[in-house]
Design an enzyme around this catalytic site. Structure first.
Site, PDB file in Angstrom:
ATOM      1  N   THR A 141      80.988  -5.233 -11.165  1.00 13.37           N
ATOM      2  CA  THR A 141      80.288  -6.197 -10.306  1.00 13.37           C
ATOM      3  C   THR A 141      79.500  -7.257 -11.063  1.00 13.37           C
ATOM      4  OG1 THR A 141      78.631  -4.434 -10.096  1.00 13.37           O
ATOM      5  CG2 THR A 141      80.132  -4.757  -8.248  1.00 13.37           C
ATOM      6  N   SER A 143      76.838  -9.411 -13.397  1.00 14.53           N
ATOM      7  CA  SER A 143      75.385  -9.516 -13.549  1.00 14.53           C
ATOM      8  C   SER A 143      74.901 -10.793 -12.883  1.00 14.53           C
ATOM      9  CB  SER A 143      75.010  -9.532 -15.037  1.00 14.53           C
ATOM     10  OG  SER A 143      75.614 -10.655 -15.677  1.00 14.53           O
ATOM     11  N   PRO A 181      71.119 -15.967 -27.031  1.00 14.97           N
ATOM     12  CA  PRO A 181      72.296 -16.823 -27.172  1.00 14.97           C
ATOM     13  C   PRO A 181      72.402 -17.923 -26.128  1.00 14.97           C
ATOM     14  CG  PRO A 181      72.897 -14.554 -27.611  1.00 14.97           C
ATOM     15  CD  PRO A 181      71.471 -14.525 -27.145  1.00 14.97           C
ATOM     16  N   ILE A 184      69.223 -20.546 -26.398  1.00 16.58           N
ATOM     17  CA  ILE A 184      69.205 -21.464 -27.545  1.00 16.58           C
ATOM     18  C   ILE A 184      70.380 -22.433 -27.482  1.00 16.58           C
ATOM     19  CG2 ILE A 184      70.476 -19.962 -29.126  1.00 16.58           C
ATOM     20  CD1 ILE A 184      67.466 -22.251 -29.964  1.00 16.58           C
ATOM     21  N   GLU A 185      71.540 -21.998 -26.966  1.00 22.48           N
ATOM     22  CA  GLU A 185      72.670 -22.919 -26.824  1.00 22.48           C
ATOM     23  C   GLU A 185      72.318 -24.076 -25.903  1.00 22.48           C
ATOM     24  OE1 GLU A 185      76.718 -20.220 -27.512  1.00 22.48           O
ATOM     25  OE2 GLU A 185      76.293 -21.128 -25.555  1.00 22.48           O
ATOM     26  N   ASP A 309      79.761  -6.498 -17.524  1.00 20.50           N
ATOM     27  CA  ASP A 309      78.315  -6.693 -17.437  1.00 20.50           C
ATOM     28  C   ASP A 309      77.638  -5.648 -16.561  1.00 20.50           C
ATOM     29  OD1 ASP A 309      78.469  -8.877 -19.061  1.00 20.50           O
ATOM     30  OD2 ASP A 309      78.038 -10.368 -17.517  1.00 20.50           O
ATOM     31  N   HIS A 443      90.082 -23.533 -51.988  1.00 22.15           N
ATOM     32  CA  HIS A 443      88.968 -24.407 -52.364  1.00 22.15           C
ATOM     33  C   HIS A 443      89.299 -25.845 -51.965  1.00 22.15           C
ATOM     34  CE1 HIS A 443      85.712 -26.154 -54.714  1.00 22.15           C
ATOM     35  NE2 HIS A 443      86.588 -27.025 -55.196  1.00 22.15           N
TER      36      HIS A 443
END
EC number: 1.8.1.4
Length: 465
Positions: A141, A143, A181, A184-185, A309, A443
């Site tokens: 279900t 969140s 997360p 701040i995004e 969730d 490299h």
């Protein structure tokens, strides 16, 4: 009341639920998918995809302003807020539409609309008109965002991760509550789009990082664009004009700030209220959550599984989909027998798509590990490719056991989403630092940044032997 029978009932048509329904069908079970709405999966509708669409707009504005570092002059950068949000919603709606097209392809008898609740261990009521008898069930279900008590009663001045992408234009100022997360995004994206952003978090870390060196680096990097208030509690809020005044208490004392809008981004608790899980015979713990096995996802020995969730393990999309597959297969097996598989969890992998980005892989940082672990460090400040692209900030920390077997890592830096994947594969395969170091690294690439950290682990393991 209409009565329907099935082998497996799946409650919720998000990422985990869709995966569970498909897995149960593929296992030969008669499965029914129940959706209460609005549908479209959290990821497509209010999570991964819209937040990334906002972030890429912010990164485009930032890159244009910073182009002078390469001798490229962009005289003026103009942000068209309605256009930014219009593209976001158009692309978001496309992702959601693709999810719905997949659901609409299902036979009608395999889908039910309405809110489900358990009547007993083998019966669900779906809405007021349908009773569904099942042999096994999957709870998926999802969140919903939580609203801190100080923000109650402020109406549309307060945004959540479910409503922030519906605003018609960018606010002049925004307070973000939560530095995880999602917080701040969105905070960095808004700041790069010209919004004056203040971020508040009761903790002292950002983006889920925990290693002290990296949490300090994150605060320095993000603090250059955002007004950070870490270790700070928002103690009150009140309407002021068409905005909000927030009152807070932090390390430097009490204060207040006026903003046009507030974004509550401090968490999304599982949607288990109203399911009447106790009626199914489940033993419930704190906050009404059922006790369950984290590997099989089976609830307390009952014929009920919980995935995504809804189970509070906070899986990101790839894990939620896998959990759905596990729960669906197990529910199908349990419908005809008493067998349930319990596969090992994948190596943990979590990322934040800021710039620089962050990644956490495998075992978490443990300040108490002592001599049981060996840690290798690397910096992106002077790393060749990072300097070429003027993205030379941040660093990484990798830890291994005393034999050099890789355990986990944290990082903040350019394109660490790719480095995180490589380390996750290495940990999943049981590689040592020495074996991973003995791989081809082209490299100049950012992957070369592994070398110094892996070399440090290898040296220290040898010294300890």
């Amino acid at each position: 009341m209409r009565e329907v029978r099935c082998d497996v009932a799946v409650i919720g048509a998000g990422t985990a639920g869709i995966a569970a329904h498909k897995a149960a069908r593929e296992a030969g079970a008669r499965a029914v998918l129940i959706e209460a709405g609005p549908g479209g999966t959290t990821c497509a509708r209010v999570g991964c995809m819209p937040s990334k669409l906002l972030a890429v707009a912010g990164h485009a504005a930032h890159d244009a302003r910073a182009a002078h570092r390469f001798g490229v002059r962009v005289p003026h950068v103009e942000i068209d807020g309605p256009a930014v949000l219009g593209r976001l919603r158009a692309e978001r709606d496309r992702f959601v539409r693709l999810v719905f097209e997949g659901l609409e392809a299902l036979p009608g008898e395999e889908r039910l609309s309405g809110r489900a609740r358990f009547l007993d261990g083998e019966t669900l009521a779906v809405g007021d008109a349908t009773r569904l008898r099942f042999r096994a069930a999957v709870v998926a279900t999802g969140s919903s965002p939580s609203l801190p008590k100080p923000l109650e009663g402020l109406g549309t001045r307060v945004l959540t991760t479910d409503t922030v992408f519906e605003i018609p234009d960018l606010p002049a100022s925004l307070a973000v509550l939560g530095g995880g997360p999602v917080g701040i995004e969105i905070a960095q994206a808004m700041a790069r789009l010209g919004v004056a952003v203040s971020l508040f978090d009761v903790g002292h870390t950002l983006a889920g990082l925990s290693h002290p060196d990296l949490t300090r680096a994150a605060a320095e990097i993000f603090g250059a664009e955002i007004d950070l208030h870490l270790g700070t509690e928002v103690s009150g809020a009140e309407a002021e004009g068409d905005g909000v005044r927030l009152f807070f208490k932090g390390p430097d004392g009490a204060g207040s700030v006026r903003v046009e809008r507030v974004l509550a981004a401090a968490g999304r608790p599982p949607n288990v209220t109203g399911l009447a899980l106790g009626a199914a015979g489940l033993r419930l713990g704190e906050h009404g959550m059922p006790e369950f096995d984290a590997r099989s996802l089976r609830c307390d020995g009952a014929r009920v599984f919980i995935a995504g969730d809804a189970n509070g393990l906070r899986p990101v999309l790839h894990e939620a989909a896998r959990q759905g597959r596990i729960a669906g297969r197990n529910a199908a097996a349990l419908a005809v027998s008493d067998a349930a598989s319990a596969p090992e969890p994948w190596t943990a992998l979590a990322m934040v798509f800021t710039r620089p980005g962050t990644a956490k892989v495998g075992a978490s940082y443990d300040a108490e590990a002592g001599n049981a672990r060996v840690t290798g460090a690397a910096s992106f400040r002077d790393q060749g490719r990072a300097r070429v692209e003027a993205r030379n900030s941040g660093g990484l920390r990798i830890w291994a056991d005393r034999r050099g077997v890789l355990l986990g890592a944290e990082m903040i830096g350019p394109d660490v989403e790719h480095l995180g994947h490589l380390l996750a594969f290495a940990i999943e395969d049981g590689l040592t630092a020495e074996r991973l170091r003995d791989r081809p690294y082209y490299h100049p690439t950012l992957e070369e940044g592994f070398e110094s950290a892996l070399a440090e682990i290898t040296r220290n393991c040898g010294a300890g032997g």
